[in-house]
Write an enzyme that holds these catalytic residues in place. Structure first.
Site: not given
Length: 221
Positions: A66, A99, A108, A110, A199
């Protein structure tokens, strides 16, 4: 003579701009006026990010676990318009997004502009919002005991995912915030960083990203 030589060297350095910087370890900081973040869980594979002049960066990842990385602003804000252009290959599971994070509450978020073979986030769609020439699908997901800017925590993720992929344009972030609120999705009161992010998750890929919105929120022509 020494005085004149110093002036010449300083002027030459100004014309050349800030030197590129390569990253492979988790870090944050500032480069040529922009905030940057690079985070890799180091569970597998390799990743390298190069900080280029102004708002540009390149990144490549291979068989990564990740990875999240990008350039932007140390403090996010609701009314920011983010203009960018990019070359993007998300592989099997990567995406290009506005982000960031808020605190109080820890969220969080996006706004996904482009993605690889898999369409994030793999959840039930709550609705849509039409903005910036496209339709975005809205999602809310829960992360339990996962890494965050506050350490291991449980928190919500808010998503707007563009139906038609693109690699350049402007994101009017306020329109997404307003749409999220219609579904009871409220960001926190304290803004943390906000970046144009790449990402990757269990994939390989590449991106070359250039922010056209300056570090002081002016748009380059």
């Amino acid at each position: 003579m020494l005085y004149k030589l110093t002036i010449v060297l300083l002027f030459t350095g100004y014309l050349q701009g800030v030197a590129a910087q390569s990253l492979t370890r988790n870090t944050t900081g500032f480069h040529d006026g922009y905030y940057y973040s690079f985070w890799n869980d180091h569970s597998s594979g390799t990743a390298s990010m190069t900080l280029e002049p102004k708002g540009r960066y390149t990144i490549q990842w291979t068989n990564i676990g990740n990875l999240t990385a990008g350039k932007g602003w140390r403090t996010g804000k609701e009314d920011r318009k983010i203009t960018y252009k990019a070359t993007f290959n998300g592989g099997s599971n990567g995406f290009l997004a506005v982000y960031g994070w808020t605190k109080d509450a820890l969220i969080e978020y996006y706004v996904v502009e482009n993605y690889g073979e898999w369409t994030p986030p793999g959840a039930t769609e709550l609705g849509t919002v039409d903005t910036d020439g496209g339709t975005y699908r809205i999602y809310k997901t829960l992360r339990i005991n996962q890494p965050s800017i506050a350490g291991t925590a449980t928190f919500y993720q808010y998503w707007s995912v563009r139906s038609t992929k693109r690699s350049r344009g402007t994101v009017t972030f306020a329109n997404h915030v307003a749409a999220w609120r219609k579904y009871g999705m409220y960001l926190g009161h304290i803004w943390d960083y906000q970046i144009m992010e790449t990402e990757g998750y269990k994939s390989s890929g590449y991106a070359d990203v250039q922010l056209r919105t300056s570090a002081t929120d002016e748009t380059d022509k």
